[in-house]
Design an enzyme around this catalytic site. Structure first.
Site, PDB file in Angstrom:
ATOM      1  CD  GLU A  90      -7.539   9.388  -4.888  1.00 42.27           C
ATOM      2  OE1 GLU A  90      -7.474  10.576  -5.228  1.00 42.27           O
ATOM      3  OE2 GLU A  90      -6.554   8.758  -4.438  1.00 42.27           O
ATOM      4  CB  CYS A 103      -4.616   0.205  -2.616  1.00 42.24           C
ATOM      5  SG  CYS A 103      -4.330   1.356  -1.255  1.00 42.24           S
ATOM      6  CB  CYS A 110      -8.075  10.780   6.260  1.00 40.08           C
ATOM      7  SG  CYS A 110      -7.270   9.914   7.645  1.00 40.08           S
ATOM      8  CB  CYS A 114      -0.503  12.065   8.039  1.00 42.60           C
ATOM      9  SG  CYS A 114      -0.978  10.736   9.180  1.00 42.60           S
ATOM     10  CB  CYS A 117      -1.496  12.080   4.002  1.00 38.22           C
ATOM     11  SG  CYS A 117      -2.777  11.062   3.249  1.00 38.22           S
ATOM     12  N   GLY A 157      -8.403   7.323   4.365  1.00 38.90           N
ATOM     13  CA  GLY A 157      -9.034   7.105   5.657  1.00 38.90           C
ATOM     14  C   GLY A 157      -8.242   6.212   6.595  1.00 38.90           C
ATOM     15  CD  GLU A 158      -6.458   4.396  11.329  1.00 33.39           C
ATOM     16  OE1 GLU A 158      -6.706   3.215  11.668  1.00 33.39           O
ATOM     17  OE2 GLU A 158      -5.342   4.752  10.890  1.00 33.39           O
ATOM     18  CB  SER A 212       1.190   4.665   8.985  1.00 29.10           C
ATOM     19  OG  SER A 212       0.581   3.959   7.929  1.00 29.10           O
ATOM     20  CG  HIS A 214       4.842   7.610   8.646  1.00 26.11           C
ATOM     21  ND1 HIS A 214       5.216   6.690   7.688  1.00 26.11           N
ATOM     22  CD2 HIS A 214       3.484   7.682   8.586  1.00 26.11           C
ATOM     23  CE1 HIS A 214       4.133   6.238   7.072  1.00 26.11           C
ATOM     24  NE2 HIS A 214       3.077   6.820   7.602  1.00 26.11           N
ATOM     25  CG  ASN A 288       3.984   9.982  -3.133  1.00 27.19           C
ATOM     26  OD1 ASN A 288       4.369   9.822  -4.286  1.00 27.19           O
ATOM     27  ND2 ASN A 288       3.598   8.975  -2.362  1.00 27.19           N
ATOM     28  CB  CYS A 330      -3.666   7.770  -0.043  1.00 28.78           C
ATOM     29  SG  CYS A 330      -3.274   6.035   0.177  1.00 28.78           S
TER      30      CYS A 330
END
Length: 342
Positions: A90, A103, A110, A114, A117, A157-158, A212, A214, A288, A330
């Protein structure tokens, strides 16, 4: 060979080996990166002979658009692209006052996983190549008709688990003979890989770094960002401090707000204390709804969290939500498509 995989120096070397002048490489790259012409037939200031030579030596392959969604709310646009091996990734185009930001993704899926995610829920397949990273920027421009001047490595992804390809792609995007983007218009977002952050500080790229985080305690971060069990908050922030000392760049701290988990006043105070020795800006993001396990806090609660940070000398803002009606976060569109096929 895919031209998008190659650095400026690599392209020049191949062109010289073909017996052509260096400026022919500049012409070729100008057509691709500045004029967005991806077929050699369209490169009209090159002779037919030179076009034929380039066609034999190079290819220009962009990811194939298979789905596009445009938000009715704010025109945020999500692109689902298919790669040559059939995997999908994406990219998202975000609109701001006076400019647009792409983006882009760095991996198929990934491995970080997380808890909140959607990308992590879809699993990890592989790293993207340099051409697949750079190709997203050109594809988004081509499919939107926009000239992209801002890029965030904040998609699937990281980035620092695909370190070499990410760094090379940045060098391609900022090279004056290629995309010619301003280095300060590029942001790399990482969950926090300390050795890669400090290595990145020595690259001399001076791009923006977003972390990130969090959570404000290791106990909480362990439960939503599993890699924290390997790299603690303290290690991540120490690496960020080194990055800041070497680049003099303000660090962005991404903080997902989750109802009755990390949104308490004490969390805000602890976060402020963690960041007191860092020139940082906190981006507060309502979670989200990718999982029934997480809910976003009420608006007043998020505002309260921000106010506590400000009172303690930490710059902070609530991120303006974009593309909520098109699953712009994402991995959401890719995950939905995968679930529909299963």
């Amino acid at each position: 060979m895919n031209l998008l995989e190659m650095s400026y120096e690599e392209v020049v070397d191949v062109v010289k080996q073909m017996g052509l002048e260096k400026y022919r490489a500049d012409q070729l790259l100008d057509w691709v990166y500045k004029k967005r012409v991806f077929t050699f037939e369209g490169m009209t200031n090159l002779s037919k002979e030179h076009r034929a030579l380039f066609r034999e030596k190079f290819t220009v392959k962009l990811p194939r658009l298979i789905e596009k969604r445009v938000s009715k709310i704010d025109k945020t646009t999500k692109f689902l692209y298919e790669l040559e091996d059939g995997n999908t990734i994406e990219s998202v185009l975000l609109f701001h006052e006076g400019y647009a930001t792409a983006c882009i993704s760095t991996q198929v899926g990934c491995p970080i996983k997380c808890a909140f995610c959607a990308t992590g829920q879809s699993g990890y397949v592989r790293n993207l190549t340099v051409a697949e990273i750079v190709g997203q920027v050109l594809a988004v421009e081509n499919d939107s008709g926009r000239n992209i001047r801002n890029v965030v490595y904040m998609g699937m992804g990281e980035p620092f688990l695909n370190y070499d390809n990410v760094v090379k792609s940045i060098k391609i995007l900022i090279h004056p003979k290629m995309k010619d983007m301003g280095v300060r218009r590029i942001t790399v977002s990482t969950v926090g890989i300390p050795d890669k952050i400090t290595r990145f500080a020595d690259e001399g790229l001076d791009v923006r770094l977003a972390i990130s985080l969090h959570a404000a305690s290791n106990e909480k971060r362990d439960t939503i960002v599993p890699i924290n069990r390997k790299y603690s908050i303290e290690e991540v922030l120490q690496a960020a401090k080194i990055y800041q000392e070497k680049t003099d760049r303000r660090i962005t701290i991404e903080y997902i707000l989750i109802k009755e988990f990390n949104d308490f006043d004490e969390d805000a105070r602890r976060l402020a204390k963690l960041l007191k020795d860092l020139k940082a800006y906190v981006n507060l993001i309502p979670v989200n709804a990718t999982s029934a396990s997480f809910e976003r806090p009420s608006h007043w609660k998020m505002v309260r969290f921000k106010e506590i940070l400000l009172e303690n000398g930490i710059e902070a803002e609530l991120r303006q939500e974009k593309g909520a009606d098109i699953e712009a976060a994402c991995g959401q569109l890719r995950l939905r498509r995968m679930q529909a096929k299963s």
